[in-house]
Design an enzyme around this catalytic site. Structure first.
Site: not given
Ligand code: NAI
Length: 266
Positions: A15, A21-22, A95, A150, A160, A167
């Site tokens: 991811g 990205s986290i 993801i 989340y 959301y 989630k």
């Molecule tokens: P991000 O957009 O940087 O990361 C999401 C990732 O999921 C991307 O790298 C994307 O390519 C990947 N992805 C999507 N479809 C996919 C698939 N079929 N196979 C493999 N990878 C796939 O965003 P972020 O925020 O870093 O998200 C990471 C996690 O953190 C997610 O689960 C998100 O829900 C969670 N999260 C994020 C928060 C925020 O405020 N940013 C708060 C709480 C949880």
């Protein structure tokens, strides 16, 4: 600062898209803590994102995989085990994707085909990753598996949308698969429930900036940043948290246990 917490440990990080990205922050911290890992994302995300910049910086291999495809996951794990010449110690699932949110469809008007796809990507992929690791006997004893969630899984956050349901499902997989991993391999499985932080996935949520401000005002310690989240996840990959499993761990500056704050009232 590095504490060598992950010295000798190997893993797979799902991811990392760009520097927000986290998963990107986790990869940077894991590298600082002396871990070796494989980075993976979908072929499309490899094209639009910056993962090769990260792989260069962290001296890690990139293997494309759609986390909803068992075929891709089989190849990913086979190549990873081959690359390291043995089993791995940690997995990060970072993801998520809601097609309904992307298309602006609110909760009462969900499209069910989009719902199914979003659920496959955001929740079932966690099960598929763990099932593949299980079948390939990929994890070392006392390994650690983490996904990011989340608080909308537990409380209603209208914008959301269907991601709230994904989630909840993700957290349920954590408990149920966590039991089996614990019994069979002494591997722990957890979710980290993180504060909002601005990333590509987050920007898709309507009113996200207001949510960020509100959450900052409510949390006694303020929002936890993506960098803070990475630090916390490193502890979960380390040997310091061996008996923590099947948990949804709040990493949110106290948001989840605060009713209302003086900052919000004033
Ligand atoms: P991000 O957009 O940087 O990361 C999401 C990732 O999921 C991307 O790298 C994307 O390519 C990947 N992805 C999507 N479809 C996919 C698939 N079929 N196979 C493999 N990878 C796939 O965003 P972020 O925020 O870093 O998200 C990471 C996690 O953190 C997610 O689960 C998100 O829900 C969670 N999260 C994020 C928060 C925020 O405020 N940013 C708060 C709480 C949880």
């Amino acid at each position: 600062m590095s504490y060598n917490l992950l010295k000798g440990k190997k893993g797979i990080i799902f991811g990392a898209l760009d520097e927000n990205s986290i998963a990107w922050k986790v990869a940077e911290r894991a590298y600082e803590e002396k871990a070796s890992f494989v980075l993976t994302n979908t072929p499309a995300s490899l094209r639009i994102g910056k993962i090769y910049e990260l792989s260069h910086k962290t001296k890690s291999m990139v293997i494309p995989a759609d986390a909803t495809s068992i075929q891709d996951l089989n190849i990913l794990f086979e190549k990873t085990l081959d690359h390291f010449g043995g089993k791995i110690d940690f997995l990060l699932h970072s993801i998520a994707m809601s097609i309904n949110i992307r298309k602006g469809l609110t909760y009462p008007s969900l499209n069910y085909e989009f719902l199914r796809k979003g659920w496959e990507i955001s929740a079932v992929s966690y099960h598929k990753i763990m099932q593949t690791a299980w079948n390939k006997k990929a994890m070392n004893k006392w390994g650690s598996i983490v996904a990011i969630t989340y608080i909308a899984s537990q409380r209603s956050f209208p914008h959301y949308g269907d991601m709230s349901d994904y989630k909840s499902y993700l957290e349920s997989i954590t408990r149920n698969f966590g039991y089996h991993w614990g019994i069979k391999e002494k591997v722990r499985v957890n979710t980290v429930s993180q504060s909002p932080s601005i990333t590509r996935a987050a920007k898709a949520v309507k009113g996200f900036n207001q949510l960020l401000i509100l959450s900052e005002k409510i949390s006694p310690l303020g929002n936890a940043s993506a960098q803070d989240c990475a630090n916390y996840i490193i502890t979960l990959f380390s040997d310091l948290t061996r008996k923590v499993t099947m948990q949804n761990l709040y990493h949110d500056g106290g948001f989840s246990h605060t009713g209302i704050s003086e900052a919000l009232i004033s």
